[in-house]
Motif scaffolding. Structure first.
Motif: not given
Ligand code: BTN
Length: 269
Positions: A92, A95-96, A122-123, A243, A245, A247, A249, A259, A261-262
């Motif tokens: 964790s 992340s980012g 992104w990402p 975000s 982290a 993510e 948004h 949000y 993450s992938s």
């Protein structure tokens, strides 16, 4: 850093010389090949004894991109670079990381006095004028001792002439197209390594929030309506930012905020 010749061969000694000039003294296992299937694959299969290794090649016969795509890798023109590092922290905390690596790559390009407005989608895609300049593939391996090995694969279009070289069906560009100049890839690889190292140190200490302002400056998707393809679903929405982290948004047409993450992002047509 800029070069009069379009072809200066990659050489381990040259990369190490430029690292020493930048006072970068961490011990690194450095592998340079004329051709290889994939620099990421090579480092992933390297014995675990190495905690910091890099691999680069003049060409890759099976260069890999995100989402199982192929990374076309013409001989002697561009940078195909993988870095393997070991981290003794929780997943964790990382992340980012992939966003931070793209910011580090962007910083090393800007250091070459390239003024053009390069953005990050992104990402971690580098984009100039709606065309892809570079991409990053991050792969993680967990050790039996609990530490995490990360392989960061970087593909950067450097000296390729875009006009007569149809790399992919998607629009793309190279540093040569941006500047009309050739670059010494050995020196550039050293700069990228130093930049990634500095960025990751800061990231591990302060988290992604440390990079928020830089991200916002480089964000290609901010305030745009986009499609995001994930393995199970496709989403559409307006990008509000990222975000702390890392993510994505976004807000969809029903006003719901998400949000992510992938995912594979593209501008909505
Ligand atoms: C993407 O945008 O899809 C990521 C592309 C990553 C390509 C690089 S080239 C060096 C390393 N080795 C690989 O096989 N892939 C990465």
């Amino acid at each position: 850093m800029k070069s009069l010749s379009s072809f200066i061969p990659l050489a381990k000694e040259q990369i190490q010389k430029h690292l020493a000039l930048a006072s970068f003294n961490r011990p690194i296992d450095c592998y340079v090949f004329s051709d290889i299937d994939s620099t990421n694959r090579f480092l992933k299969e390297l014995p675990m004894s190495s905690t910091y290794a890099i691999c680069s090649a003049e060409t890759q016969t099976q260069g890999r991109g995100r989402f199982g795509r192929t990374w076309v890798s013409p001989f002697g023109e561009n940078i195909y670079l993988s870095i393997r590092r070991e981290y003794d922290c929780s997943l964790s905390k990382l992340s980012g990381l992939s966003l931070v690596v793209s910011l580090a790559l962007l910083a090393s390009i800007q250091k070459q006095s390239i003024q053009q407005d390069i953005r990050i989608k992104w990402p971690n895609d580098l984009i100039w004028n709606d065309k892809k300049l570079g991409g990053i593939l991050i792969e993680m391996l967990t050790n039996t001792n609990g530490s995490i090995q990360i392989v960061m694969g970087i593909g950067l279009n450097v000296n390729t002439h875009t006009k007569d070289n149809p790399l992919t069906d998607k629009p793309w560009c190279s540093l040569y197209e941006l500047t009309g100049q050739y670059f010494d890839r050995n020196a550039l690889i050293a700069d990228i390594l130093v930049s990634i190292d500095e960025h990751i140190e800061l990231f591990l200490e302060y988290g992604f929030s440390y990079f928020q302002a830089r991200w916002q400056k480089a964000d290609y998707l901010q305030d745009k309506v986009i499609d995001v393809n994930q393995s199970q679903r496709t989403m559409n929405g307006l990008v509000l930012g990222v975000s702390n982290a890392g993510e994505l948004h976004l807000i969809d047409a029903q006003g719901r905020e998400h949000y992510l993450s992938s995912g594979d992002t593209s501008l909505s047509r």
